[in-house]
Design a protein around this motif. Structure first.
Motif, PDB file in Angstrom:
ATOM      1  N   MET A   1      43.120  43.030  35.551  1.00 33.27           N
ATOM      2  CA  MET A   1      43.760  43.692  36.692  1.00 33.27           C
ATOM      3  C   MET A   1      43.064  43.327  37.998  1.00 33.27           C
ATOM      4  N   VAL A   2      41.708  43.431  37.983  1.00 34.99           N
ATOM      5  CA  VAL A   2      40.961  43.102  39.191  1.00 34.99           C
ATOM      6  C   VAL A   2      41.083  41.622  39.507  1.00 34.99           C
ATOM      7  N   GLY A   3      41.115  40.780  38.455  1.00 31.35           N
ATOM      8  CA  GLY A   3      41.262  39.348  38.676  1.00 31.35           C
ATOM      9  C   GLY A   3      42.571  39.011  39.361  1.00 31.35           C
ATOM     10  N   ARG A   4      43.642  39.677  38.956  1.00 26.98           N
ATOM     11  CA  ARG A   4      44.938  39.441  39.603  1.00 26.98           C
ATOM     12  C   ARG A   4      44.921  39.921  41.048  1.00 26.98           C
ATOM     13  N   LEU A   7      43.128  37.334  43.174  1.00 23.98           N
ATOM     14  CA  LEU A   7      43.979  36.185  43.509  1.00 23.98           C
ATOM     15  C   LEU A   7      45.016  36.555  44.571  1.00 23.98           C
ATOM     16  N   LYS A   8      45.589  37.750  44.448  1.00 17.76           N
ATOM     17  CA  LYS A   8      46.563  38.198  45.445  1.00 17.76           C
ATOM     18  C   LYS A   8      45.899  38.374  46.808  1.00 17.76           C
ATOM     19  N   GLY A   9      44.670  38.875  46.795  1.00 21.20           N
ATOM     20  CA  GLY A   9      43.952  39.029  48.056  1.00 21.20           C
ATOM     21  C   GLY A   9      43.665  37.685  48.708  1.00 21.20           C
ATOM     22  N   MET A  10      43.264  36.703  47.917  1.00 23.04           N
ATOM     23  CA  MET A  10      42.999  35.371  48.465  1.00 23.04           C
ATOM     24  C   MET A  10      44.279  34.735  49.001  1.00 23.04           C
ATOM     25  N   LEU A  11      45.390  34.926  48.282  1.00 20.49           N
ATOM     26  CA  LEU A  11      46.669  34.392  48.757  1.00 20.49           C
ATOM     27  C   LEU A  11      47.088  35.065  50.055  1.00 20.49           C
ATOM     28  N   ALA A  88      37.755  45.732  47.741  1.00 22.54           N
ATOM     29  CA  ALA A  88      37.716  47.035  48.402  1.00 22.54           C
ATOM     30  C   ALA A  88      38.939  47.866  48.033  1.00 22.54           C
ATOM     31  N   PHE A  89      40.078  47.217  47.926  1.00 19.56           N
ATOM     32  CA  PHE A  89      41.307  47.909  47.517  1.00 19.56           C
ATOM     33  C   PHE A  89      41.157  48.475  46.111  1.00 19.56           C
ATOM     34  N   ALA A  90      40.581  47.684  45.197  1.00 19.24           N
ATOM     35  CA  ALA A  90      40.399  48.149  43.819  1.00 19.24           C
ATOM     36  C   ALA A  90      39.472  49.353  43.758  1.00 19.24           C
ATOM     37  N   VAL A 228      49.713  43.837  55.440  1.00 18.36           N
ATOM     38  CA  VAL A 228      51.136  43.842  55.058  1.00 18.36           C
ATOM     39  C   VAL A 228      51.369  42.977  53.826  1.00 18.36           C
ATOM     40  N   VAL A 229      50.864  41.746  53.851  1.00 19.34           N
ATOM     41  CA  VAL A 229      51.130  40.810  52.752  1.00 19.34           C
ATOM     42  C   VAL A 229      50.467  41.278  51.462  1.00 19.34           C
ATOM     43  N   PHE A 230      49.215  41.709  51.556  1.00 18.75           N
ATOM     44  CA  PHE A 230      48.552  42.171  50.336  1.00 18.75           C
ATOM     45  C   PHE A 230      49.226  43.425  49.787  1.00 18.75           C
ATOM     46  N   GLY A 231      49.667  44.319  50.656  1.00 22.06           N
ATOM     47  CA  GLY A 231      50.373  45.502  50.188  1.00 22.06           C
ATOM     48  C   GLY A 231      51.638  45.149  49.429  1.00 22.06           C
ATOM     49  N   LEU A 232      52.351  44.154  49.921  1.00 23.00           N
ATOM     50  CA  LEU A 232      53.563  43.720  49.223  1.00 23.00           C
ATOM     51  C   LEU A 232      53.235  43.083  47.879  1.00 23.00           C
ATOM     52  N   LEU A 233      52.196  42.257  47.858  1.00 22.15           N
ATOM     53  CA  LEU A 233      51.817  41.600  46.607  1.00 22.15           C
ATOM     54  C   LEU A 233      51.267  42.599  45.597  1.00 22.15           C
ATOM     55  N   ALA A 234      50.470  43.563  46.065  1.00 19.48           N
ATOM     56  CA  ALA A 234      49.868  44.536  45.156  1.00 19.48           C
ATOM     57  C   ALA A 234      50.892  45.507  44.586  1.00 19.48           C
ATOM     58  N   SER A 235      51.959  45.753  45.324  1.00 20.20           N
ATOM     59  CA  SER A 235      52.977  46.699  44.861  1.00 20.20           C
ATOM     60  C   SER A 235      54.036  46.031  44.004  1.00 20.20           C
ATOM     61  N   HIS A 236      53.938  44.710  43.885  1.00 18.66           N
ATOM     62  CA  HIS A 236      54.946  43.985  43.111  1.00 18.66           C
ATOM     63  C   HIS A 236      54.728  44.227  41.630  1.00 18.66           C
TER      64      HIS A 236
END
Length: 251
Positions: A1-4, A7-11, A88-90, A228-236
């Motif tokens: 979960m944290v690994g994903r 990756l989403k954070g880096m993207l 930090a989000f995790a 904004v972008v990370f929020g969208l990716l994390a909620s997907h």
């Protein structure tokens, strides 16, 4: 979960870095060029007064610095900060109330922007080339990172205090209390740390002001896009398959 999430954070950081590059290239670079032109004029004047005629060898061309060099720098910065933001989000997920991923991402991005950018810039704003003495760069860098560290600690303490008070005081009162703690701590920071002003007397005030505005705008775009972008990716989430109806149940 944290690994994903990482990756989403880096993207998200790469996307935010690309947008920041556009801001820096379009709005910031013209003022950097003016600052460099001033620096070159001063170097020529000093060389003429000293009787020297040796030209300084340019190791990396200005075109490379303003193009691929700038792009590489902001993308590496974006990926690194995006990864840290995901961590930090995790850590904060589930600890700051019933926020959905988008709300938590935006809250963390706003807090990070205020703590890491806005408050330190009030005390030690960025300067264009030819501003600042080479003899004091170490001391100035140390002061800046002290300001960032104190501001970050104050923001963390404010969020923790607001969360602890939320159950007893309610959301708005807890947020007000946390904000008061942050403002008091950062106010002491701005008053306590020494001021630094090494702008030459004949330096263009317009260049300094617009360079600082461009720097602030670029970082504002970065943190806004990252949130904004990370929020969208994390909620997907992958779409769920609807359960088939029970045809044997009597109508």
């Amino acid at each position: 979960m944290v690994g994903r999430l990482l990756l989403k954070g880096m993207l998200a950081g790469l996307i935010a870095g690309l947008l920041t590059f556009c801001v820096a290239k379009i709005y910031g670079e013209p003022w950097v060029e003016r600052a460099i032109a001033y620096e070159e004029q001063q170097a020529v004047a000093e060389s003429a007064s000293a009787g020297a005629d040796e030209a300084e060898v340019e190791i990396v061309s200005r075109e490379t610095q303003a193009g691929i060099g700038l792009l590489t720098g902001v993308l590496v910065y974006g990926a690194a900060v995006g990864g840290l933001f995901a961590l930090a989000f995790a850590v904060a997920n589930g600890r700051l109330g019933a926020l959905d991923p988008q709300g938590l991402s935006l809250l963390l991005a706003a807090a990070a922007f205020v703590a890491l950018v806005a408050v330190p810039m009030l005390k030690y704003p960025p300067n264009p080339p030819a501003v600042g003495s080479g003899d004091t760069i170490g001391a100035r860098t140390e002061l800046y990172f002290i300001a960032v560290g104190i501001s970050l600690l104050a923001a963390t303490a404010a969020l923790m205090i607001a969360e602890r008070l939320r159950a007893g005081l309610g959301g708005w009162s807890a947020a007000f209390a946390g904000s008061a703690v942050f403002l008091a701590a950062t106010g002491l920071l701005l008053l306590g740390l020494p001021a630094v002003n090494e702008i030459p007397e004949n330096y263009s005030a317009e260049t300094v002001w617009n360079f600082r505005v461009a720097s602030f705008a670029g970082l504002a775009v970065f943190w806004c896009a990252l949130g904004v972008v990370f929020g969208l990716l994390a909620s997907h989430r992958a779409p769920r398959i609807a359960a088939a109806p029970d045809l044997t149940r009597a109508a």
